[in-house]
Design a protein around this motif. Structure first.
Motif, short mmCIF file in Angstrom:
data_model
loop_
_atom_site.label_atom_id
_atom_site.label_comp_id
_atom_site.label_asym_id
_atom_site.label_seq_id
_atom_site.Cartn_x
_atom_site.Cartn_y
_atom_site.Cartn_z
N LEU A 186 0.84 -1.20 0.00
CA LEU A 186 0.00 0.00 0.00
C LEU A 186 0.88 1.26 0.00
N VAL A 187 0.81 2.02 -1.08
CA VAL A 187 1.56 3.26 -1.22
C VAL A 187 0.55 4.38 -1.50
N LYS A 188 0.57 5.41 -0.70
CA LYS A 188 -0.33 6.54 -0.93
C LYS A 188 0.37 7.56 -1.81
N THR A 189 -0.10 7.67 -3.03
CA THR A 189 0.46 8.63 -3.97
C THR A 189 -0.65 9.54 -4.49
N GLU A 190 -0.24 10.52 -5.25
CA GLU A 190 -1.16 11.55 -5.72
C GLU A 190 -2.24 10.98 -6.64
N GLU A 191 -1.90 10.01 -7.47
CA GLU A 191 -2.79 9.65 -8.56
C GLU A 191 -3.18 8.19 -8.68
N PHE A 192 -2.47 7.26 -8.05
CA PHE A 192 -2.69 5.84 -8.35
C PHE A 192 -4.15 5.43 -8.13
N PRO A 214 0.71 4.70 5.65
CA PRO A 214 0.96 3.97 4.42
C PRO A 214 2.32 4.39 3.86
N LEU A 215 2.87 3.58 2.99
CA LEU A 215 4.11 3.98 2.34
C LEU A 215 3.87 5.22 1.51
N ILE A 239 12.43 -7.37 -3.79
CA ILE A 239 12.26 -6.60 -2.57
C ILE A 239 10.77 -6.36 -2.38
N VAL A 240 10.18 -7.03 -1.40
CA VAL A 240 8.78 -6.81 -1.05
C VAL A 240 8.74 -5.78 0.06
N VAL A 241 7.99 -4.71 -0.12
CA VAL A 241 7.96 -3.64 0.88
C VAL A 241 6.51 -3.23 1.12
N ARG A 242 6.13 -3.30 2.39
CA ARG A 242 4.78 -2.90 2.81
C ARG A 242 4.88 -2.00 4.03
N PRO A 243 3.84 -1.22 4.30
CA PRO A 243 3.79 -0.54 5.59
C PRO A 243 3.57 -1.57 6.70
N ALA A 245 1.48 -1.56 8.91
CA ALA A 245 0.05 -1.79 9.08
C ALA A 245 -0.51 -2.83 8.12
N GLN A 246 0.24 -3.14 7.07
CA GLN A 246 -0.21 -4.12 6.09
C GLN A 246 0.62 -5.39 6.26
N ALA A 247 0.24 -6.20 7.23
CA ALA A 247 1.02 -7.39 7.55
C ALA A 247 0.95 -8.43 6.44
N ALA A 248 -0.12 -8.41 5.67
CA ALA A 248 -0.30 -9.33 4.55
C ALA A 248 -1.41 -8.76 3.67
N ALA A 249 -1.61 -9.40 2.54
CA ALA A 249 -2.65 -8.90 1.62
C ALA A 249 -4.03 -8.89 2.29
N HIS A 250 -4.26 -9.83 3.21
CA HIS A 250 -5.56 -9.94 3.85
C HIS A 250 -5.62 -9.28 5.22
N LYS A 251 -4.53 -8.61 5.63
CA LYS A 251 -4.51 -8.02 6.98
C LYS A 251 -3.96 -6.59 6.91
N LEU A 252 -4.86 -5.64 6.95
CA LEU A 252 -4.50 -4.22 6.94
C LEU A 252 -5.13 -3.56 8.16
N ILE A 253 -4.29 -2.98 9.00
CA ILE A 253 -4.78 -2.35 10.23
C ILE A 253 -5.29 -0.95 9.92
N ARG A 254 -6.54 -0.72 10.22
CA ARG A 254 -7.14 0.61 10.06
C ARG A 254 -7.60 1.06 11.46
N ARG A 255 -7.09 2.19 11.89
CA ARG A 255 -7.45 2.71 13.21
C ARG A 255 -8.40 3.90 13.00
N HIS A 256 -9.57 3.81 13.55
CA HIS A 256 -10.57 4.86 13.41
C HIS A 256 -10.73 5.61 14.73
N ALA A 257 -10.87 6.90 14.61
CA ALA A 257 -11.03 7.74 15.80
C ALA A 257 -12.38 7.45 16.46
#
Length: 257
Positions: A186-192, A214-215, A239-243, A245-257
């Motif tokens: 997961l990479v947060k970019t301007e346009e992807f 996110p990356l 080279i596999v690189v993830r944030p 928070a993204q431990a695997a394709a099926h596990k992404l940690i989202r923290r909500h206020a």
């Protein structure tokens, strides 16, 4: 047309997808270290602005078009050649399930991620071989490793690009051309995501909602810079690189206020 160029001490790279995101950040990262960088993308105005800031050489081109690729090779030869090709151009379109797949989206993804990468790599391999210490780095994705619902087209395109990369590594080792693959999560970019979701800014923002870190494009560009700068006898195959928070394709940690 010959692609043999004089040897120089300055490292030199062609970077595709340079008008935005990871490609743009990679141009900045390499230029900051004194590389001569050829910034390649379709949007000339963005490239010119990037060139003015970084000293890169802007070469507007669509890497899936043969005439554009030939013109790019000629421009690189005229400017002194290159020892490194960084293939970042590509992207995703749509999140349809296969049952509702849009042919035009799949064709675009295969053309931009696979056929374009093949064409530009094929065109520059004679130059990289002649250099004696050539490098090809292909940016694929963790989508090449694990498929997911709504990702069939992008999964297919990136898996094909990954397969091509692995074959290329075997084929070019005897020519001392190293082949590196970087697979971001997961990479947060301007346009992807904005492009993938048809310009829907609200939907694009939800992709990253609740993910604390996110990356960034700069994170991945720094990894690309490192991979192509280490001594040439070192090949960072994959080279596999993830944030975190993204431990695997099926596990992404989202923290909500």
């Amino acid at each position: 047309m010959t692609t043999t160029v004089p040897q120089t001490d300055q490292r030199s790279a062609i970077v595709t997808g340079a008008s935005t995101g990871i490609g743009e950040a990679t141009v900045r990262a390499l230029a900051a270290e004194g590389w001569r960088v050829f910034a390649v993308a379709r949007r000339a105005e963005r490239l010119e602005s990037l060139a003015a800031e970084t000293g890169a050489i802007a070469v507007p081109a669509d890497i899936s078009e043969d005439d554009d690729v030939a013109r790019l090779v000629a421009a690189v030869v005229d400017a002194g050649g290159a020892d490194t090709l960084v293939n970042i151009a590509g992207g995703a379109r749509g999140t349809d399930w296969v049952a509702e797949a849009k042919t035009e989206d799949w064709e675009w993804m295969l053309r931009s991620n696979v056929v374009g990468t093949m064409k530009i790599t094929r065109a520059f391999l004679p130059m990289l071989r002649a250099n004696g210490h050539g490098t090809v780095l292909n940016l694929t994705s963790v989508a090449a490793l694990v498929s997911y619902e709504g990702g069939g087209g992008y999964n297919a395109a990136k898996a094909a690009e990954r397969a091509m990369t692995r074959a290329l590594r075997l084929e070019e080792a005897e020519n001392n051309v190293r082949v590196v693959e970087v697979l971001p999560g997961l990479v947060k970019t301007e346009e992807f995501s904005l492009r993938r979701l048809g310009g829907n800014a609200e939907a694009a923002e939800k992709v990253y909602e609740g993910v604390e870190e996110p990356l960034t494009a700069e994170d991945v560009a720094d990894i690309v810079r490192y991979a192509v700068t280490v001594p040439h006898h070192i090949n960072l195959d994959e080279i596999v690189v993830r944030p975190v928070a993204q431990a695997a394709a099926h596990k992404l940690i989202r923290r909500h206020a």
